[in-house]
Structures are given as C-alpha cells and as structure tokens.
Design a protein around this motif. Structure first.
Motif, short mmCIF file in Angstrom:
data_model
loop_
_atom_site.label_atom_id
_atom_site.label_comp_id
_atom_site.label_asym_id
_atom_site.label_seq_id
_atom_site.Cartn_x
_atom_site.Cartn_y
_atom_site.Cartn_z
N LYS A 156 0.84 -1.21 0.00
CA LYS A 156 0.00 0.00 0.00
C LYS A 156 0.87 1.25 0.00
O LYS A 156 0.61 2.22 -0.74
N GLU A 160 1.08 4.42 -2.77
CA GLU A 160 0.86 5.81 -2.37
C GLU A 160 2.09 6.67 -2.60
O GLU A 160 1.98 7.85 -2.95
N GLN A 165 -3.82 5.99 -5.55
CA GLN A 165 -4.72 5.58 -4.48
C GLN A 165 -4.47 4.10 -4.22
O GLN A 165 -4.09 3.36 -5.14
N GLY A 175 -4.54 -0.66 -6.51
CA GLY A 175 -4.06 0.71 -6.67
C GLY A 175 -4.47 1.28 -8.00
O GLY A 175 -4.62 0.56 -9.00
#
Length: 266
Positions: A156, A160, A165, A175
């Motif tokens: 994650k 980012e 996202q 993502g």
C-alpha cells in the motif's frame, strides 16, 4: 459494531437498496455458494435494488451484470459501473475516466507493478489482472501464500509513494491513479440509473462488506453491515459498520437477507 439482530424493524423495513461487496462477503474461501447467490435473487424478487460493489475486474463485472440476479455492478473499487438493459439487450458501461486516460494509467501501473513485485518478495500479480481496465491488483493471499501484515502495508505504501490511491481488500491491494472509490461511483450509479440522491437515500440503503477497502461505504451509510469476518480487521478500519452478522462470509450475507425479508413477510 452492534449485533445485526438488534437492527430496529422500522430500519429493516425502510431499506430499498442492498449494496454488497463480493469477496469474503458473498463468498467463502473464494467460492460463491448457492445460499448466498439465492439470497441475491430473493432480495431482487422482493423488489429491492441489488448491486455488488467490488474490487473485481471489468471482465468479471460484465458477466456479473449479465448473468447474476442484480441490477448493476460497480467494479475495480469504483472505476466504473456496468448495467445490463435486459429489454434492449444492451450493456451500459460508465467509466470514471476516458479510454485514453485509462490507457495512460495502465502504462504507469505496469511500471509500478514491477517496482512492487521487486520490493515485496512473495507478492504476486492478481490472476484477474488481464481483465482489468483501470487498476492494478497485487495478490497477497488469494493465489499466493499469505503475506504478513507488514508486507501488505508495504505494498500500500509503495502505491501511495507513487501518487496512486490504494485500498486493502481481504485478498488484494488495489491501486489506481484517479479520485474515485466505491462510494464515488455508487453515487453516480444511483443518480444516473435510478434517479436517486445518495445523501437523501442513505438511511434506506444497506451496504454489506468485510474489509478495509469497504471503509468509505461503512463511514457513509448509517446502517452498513459487516459480515462477521470484518472483526478480523479490528483496529485497522478507518470506519466501522454499524452492524455485524453472527456468521462469516456468505452465511453472514444470508443472515442479513433474512433480517430484511422477514419484516416483509410479517
């Protein structure tokens, strides 16, 4: 989170729309059981609008919109909705971004895929990636041995860090480049296809989910429901559902269906 059987009867009676995640909400160990599928059919037969809201790809969502007992489907965590007009035999496909924009994003995501897979050993490309239009799905426990939580958070973070996202589901980290999520596209779907104002209708809608990528929906809908496996993510959710079912996965969704339909039989 309160036990589902505490939901007031007038709340259950007022529900007009049922939105539901798929993986580990309708399914169990990756399979859609007969009881959960029948629950969708029963809800629709009772006159409720039924819409899966999923991280699964466009290829799957085309089949779901055509063949499941549902009124539409939101896919790839809000990148689009598909709705099949059975009378006209036409598939309506509404994307958040244009095809040229999606093509550009796919190039950027391909580069990011290589970075993530190199930096997080054991992570894999989702088996359904070939059928995706707008996002990148990194598998951390569907078809690969389950990764530890710190590796999932690392995936994650890498999304980012690249300006994308990212949302964690029960099986993938998804993502994308764009300002959408499940709630954004649900708002567009209900307005464009059903002439519903989401803000005005929120108390008449139930959303069922199970994992962190459902948090925007849990936060918005006052009567959101988590199937019992949502408790596996205690302390990790940005927002929690109002209610929780006694059972996990598909059995939990069937319990929600019983609550909504029993009041209509009484």
């Amino acid at each position: 989170m309160r036990p589902l059987h505490h939901m007031p009867r007038d709340t259950a009676w007022a529900v007009q729309v049922v939105l539901t995640d798929i993986d580990d909400t309708l399914t169990d160990d990756g399979r859609l059981g007969a009881a959960a599928y029948a629950a969708l059919e029963r809800l629709q037969a009772a006159g409720l609008i039924v819409v899966p809201i999923t991280g699964r790809p466009a290829g799957w969502c085309d089949q779901i919109a055509r063949m499941w007992p549902v009124d539409a489907v939101v896919g790839e965590n809000g990148a689009f909705y598909f709705r099949y007009d059975r009378e006209k035999r036409v598939m309506i496909r509404r994307f958040f971004k244009s095809e040229p924009e999606r093509a550009e994003d796919r190039g950027r995501l391909a580069e990011l895929r290589d970075v993530i897979l190199a930096q997080v050993p054991g992570a894999g490309l989702s088996a359904d990636q070939a059928y995706r239009e707008a996002d990148l799905a990194i598998d951390f426990r569907e078809d690969v041995p389950a990764l530890p939580p710190e590796d999932v958070r690392r995936i994650k973070f890498l999304f980012e860090q690249a300006g994308a996202q990212a949302k964690i589901s029960s099986i993938h980290v998804n993502g994308w480049f764009g300002d959408w999520d499940k709630l954004t596209m649900t708002r567009l779907l209900l307005a464009e296809a059903f002439d519903m104002d989401l803000d005005a209708m929120a108390s008449r809608i139930v959303f069922a989910g199970d994992s962190p990528n459902d948090a925007p929906m849990f936060a918005f809908f006052p009567h959101a429901v988590g199937v019992a496996n949502v408790l596996d993510f205690a302390g990790e959710l940005e927002a929690e559902p109002a209610w929780v079912t006694p059972s996990r996965g598909g059995a939990g969704f069937v319990e929600l269906t019983e609550v909504l339909l029993q009041i209509r039989r009484d």
